[in-house]
Design an enzyme around this catalytic site. Structure first.
Site, PDB file in Angstrom:
ATOM      1  N   CYS A  45      -6.972  22.106  -1.626  1.00 37.15           N
ATOM      2  CA  CYS A  45      -5.908  22.705  -2.368  1.00 37.15           C
ATOM      3  C   CYS A  45      -4.925  23.162  -1.185  1.00 37.15           C
ATOM      4  CB  CYS A  45      -6.291  23.840  -3.375  1.00 37.15           C
ATOM      5  SG  CYS A  45      -6.717  25.276  -2.765  1.00 37.15           S
ATOM      6  N   ASN A  80      -6.302  27.276  -0.305  1.00 36.77           N
ATOM      7  CA  ASN A  80      -7.857  27.312  -0.019  1.00 36.77           C
ATOM      8  C   ASN A  80      -8.551  28.657  -0.219  1.00 36.77           C
ATOM      9  OD1 ASN A  80     -10.671  27.034   2.301  1.00 36.77           O
ATOM     10  ND2 ASN A  80     -10.760  26.416   0.329  1.00 36.77           N
ATOM     11  N   CYS A 112      -7.551  29.843  -4.029  1.00 36.10           N
ATOM     12  CA  CYS A 112      -7.678  29.855  -5.510  1.00 36.10           C
ATOM     13  C   CYS A 112      -8.548  28.402  -6.089  1.00 36.10           C
ATOM     14  CB  CYS A 112      -6.381  29.734  -6.268  1.00 36.10           C
ATOM     15  SG  CYS A 112      -5.306  31.224  -5.849  1.00 36.10           S
ATOM     16  N   ARG A 113      -7.889  27.466  -5.980  1.00 35.54           N
ATOM     17  CA  ARG A 113      -8.507  26.313  -6.677  1.00 35.54           C
ATOM     18  C   ARG A 113      -9.687  25.727  -5.993  1.00 35.54           C
ATOM     19  NH1 ARG A 113      -2.947  23.188  -7.084  1.00 35.54           N
ATOM     20  NH2 ARG A 113      -2.700  24.404  -5.054  1.00 35.54           N
ATOM     21  N   ASP A 165      -1.566  24.957  -9.839  1.00 40.36           N
ATOM     22  CA  ASP A 165      -1.588  26.146  -8.950  1.00 40.36           C
ATOM     23  C   ASP A 165      -1.458  27.464  -9.922  1.00 40.36           C
ATOM     24  OD1 ASP A 165      -1.469  28.048  -7.109  1.00 40.36           O
ATOM     25  OD2 ASP A 165       0.180  26.783  -5.929  1.00 40.36           O
TER      26      ASP A 165
HETATM   27  P1  4NP Z   1      -4.402  27.669  -3.977  1.00 38.84           P
HETATM   28  O1  4NP Z   1      -3.245  28.692  -4.392  1.00 38.84           O
HETATM   29  O2  4NP Z   1      -3.761  26.336  -3.185  1.00 38.84           O
HETATM   30  O3  4NP Z   1      -4.814  27.102  -5.124  1.00 38.84           O
HETATM   31  O4  4NP Z   1      -5.413  28.149  -2.784  1.00 38.84           O
HETATM   32  C1  4NP Z   1      -2.242  29.175  -3.538  1.00 38.84           C
HETATM   33  C2  4NP Z   1      -2.824  30.173  -2.598  1.00 38.84           C
HETATM   34  C3  4NP Z   1      -1.672  30.700  -1.954  1.00 38.84           C
HETATM   35  C4  4NP Z   1      -0.449  30.141  -1.995  1.00 38.84           C
HETATM   36  C5  4NP Z   1      -0.169  29.068  -2.741  1.00 38.84           C
HETATM   37  C6  4NP Z   1      -1.158  28.404  -3.499  1.00 38.84           C
HETATM   38  N1  4NP Z   1       0.658  30.838  -1.098  1.00 38.84           N
HETATM   39  O5  4NP Z   1       1.797  30.234  -1.066  1.00 38.84           O
HETATM   40  O6  4NP Z   1       0.209  31.734  -0.286  1.00 38.84           O
END
Ligand code: 4NP
Length: 169
Positions: A13, A16, A18-19, A136
């Site tokens: 994702c 790295n 959350c998803r 997201d």
């Molecule tokens: P992920 O979620 O891609 O599912 O891990 C996010 C985590 C952090 C951010 C964006 C999406 N961020 O902008 O910091």
């Protein structure tokens, strides 16, 4: 695939945290439940959260379904991943584009023959969320984190069914 050599899947994702850590643990759970010799890891296309544990909201929602994310640490997707992994799964279409850009770089640095990985969407074979992005959840509420878990469970199960057939042959 020989019985000793695990097939390797990398969930990807943006951050790295959350998803893809959720996908990693859920995917591993279904592989183990189906006794598949598959290793699962995760990475982010960004380097926003190097070495960070998964977002506490992701950990909390996952724990309610029996998944423990606490030991995972974020890392960025790297060129060597295209050599080491058999399958790289993008959570959304932006991730897919970013992964493909890095794969082009891997190709020019290492040459096409060195690259092992196939790239696909997490939801590629999932009839319930067919080719839908895993949204997201980072800037949203609880329902977003539950949605990630719902999609990761459904899409992992779909992949496990596909890989079960593929790895048999
Ligand atoms: P992920 O979620 O891609 O599912 O891990 C996010 C985590 C952090 C951010 C964006 C999406 N961020 O902008 O910091």
């Amino acid at each position: 695939m020989s019985s000793q050599t695990p097939y390797k899947v990398l969930c990807v994702c943006l951050g790295n945290i959350c998803r893809s850590p959720t996908a990693e643990v859920v995917f591993r759970h279904y592989c183990d439940a189906h006794q598949l010799n598959i290793e699962v890891d995760s990475a982010g296309t960004s380097n926003y959260h190097p070495n960070k544990a998964p977002d506490l909201r992701s950990q909390k929602h996952a724990r309610k379904r029996g998944y423990d994310l606490s030991a995972l640490r974020a890392r960025q997707l790297k060129i060597q991943d295209f050599v080491e992994f058999d399958l790289i799964l993008a959570m959304d279409y932006e991730n897919l584009d970013d992964i493909q850009v890095l794969m082009q770089q891997a190709q020019s640095v290492l040459g096409q023959r060195m690259l092992r990985a196939k790239i696909a969407l997490m939801s590629q074979h999932d009839q319930k969320f067919l080719q839908q992005a895993v949204p997201d959840p980072y800037y949203g509420g609880d329902d977003g984190f539950e949605r990630v878990l719902d999609q990761c469970e459904s899409s992992s199960l779909a992949w496990v069914q596909v890989l079960q057939q593929q790895l048999k042959g």
